[in-house]
Design an enzyme around this catalytic site. Sequence first.
Site, mmCIF file in Angstrom:
data_model
loop_
_atom_site.group_PDB
_atom_site.id
_atom_site.type_symbol
_atom_site.label_atom_id
_atom_site.label_comp_id
_atom_site.label_asym_id
_atom_site.label_seq_id
_atom_site.Cartn_x
_atom_site.Cartn_y
_atom_site.Cartn_z
ATOM 1 N N GLY A 46 -22.214 -0.402 -60.899
ATOM 2 C CA GLY A 46 -22.829 0.557 -61.801
ATOM 3 C C GLY A 46 -24.337 0.468 -61.701
ATOM 4 C CB CYS A 91 -27.496 -6.821 -64.867
ATOM 5 S SG CYS A 91 -28.566 -5.382 -64.881
ATOM 6 C CD GLU A 134 -24.650 0.572 -65.346
ATOM 7 O OE1 GLU A 134 -25.885 0.707 -65.366
ATOM 8 O OE2 GLU A 134 -24.091 -0.411 -64.830
ATOM 9 C CG HIS A 137 -29.150 -0.687 -67.706
ATOM 10 N ND1 HIS A 137 -30.162 -1.616 -67.624
ATOM 11 C CD2 HIS A 137 -28.113 -1.220 -67.006
ATOM 12 C CE1 HIS A 137 -29.745 -2.652 -66.912
ATOM 13 N NE2 HIS A 137 -28.510 -2.449 -66.533
HETATM 14 ZN ZN LIG Z 1 -27.266 -3.680 -65.528
#
Ligand SMILES: [Zn+2]
Length: 145
Positions: A46, A91, A134, A137
């Site tokens: 992702g 991540c 995500e 984010h």
């Molecule tokens: Zn991430």
Amino acid sequence: MLLLKLIYYPNKLLRKKSTQINKINFKIKNIIYNMFKIMYKKNGIGLAANQIGINKRIFIIDISKKKNKKLIFINPKILNKEGEIFIKEGCLSIPGIFKILKRYSHIKISALNTNGNYFVFKTRNIKSVCIQHEIDHLNGKLFID
Ligand SMILES: [Zn+2]
């Protein structure tokens, strides 16, 4: 041609809230193309646009082993979430750190595709966790918070 690169924690761009996209033009499609290139190269599942320095509400995922199940979400919105799941997360912008987090096991979101069409997407487990990661984010939130 845009030259986009993955940015890493603690880059401040990762902390900025991303903005809505009004028009899905060639530039946006080019950003998405680059996002997939970078995500596949780094073996990620992702990626949010702000991880390559673009402060726009786009994220992509592909959890397939063959890297052939592209999913693109523009201006995503969570419609419903329920259940719980604990998965070890990592991540691309924070290499080497993994943490088990509590997330919703089921999620329903709406978004636009690259043609500007609205769609609703319902999923669970890994994909659900990935989507929540995500969307965080896009809101300037990181899994280490
Ligand atoms: Zn991430």
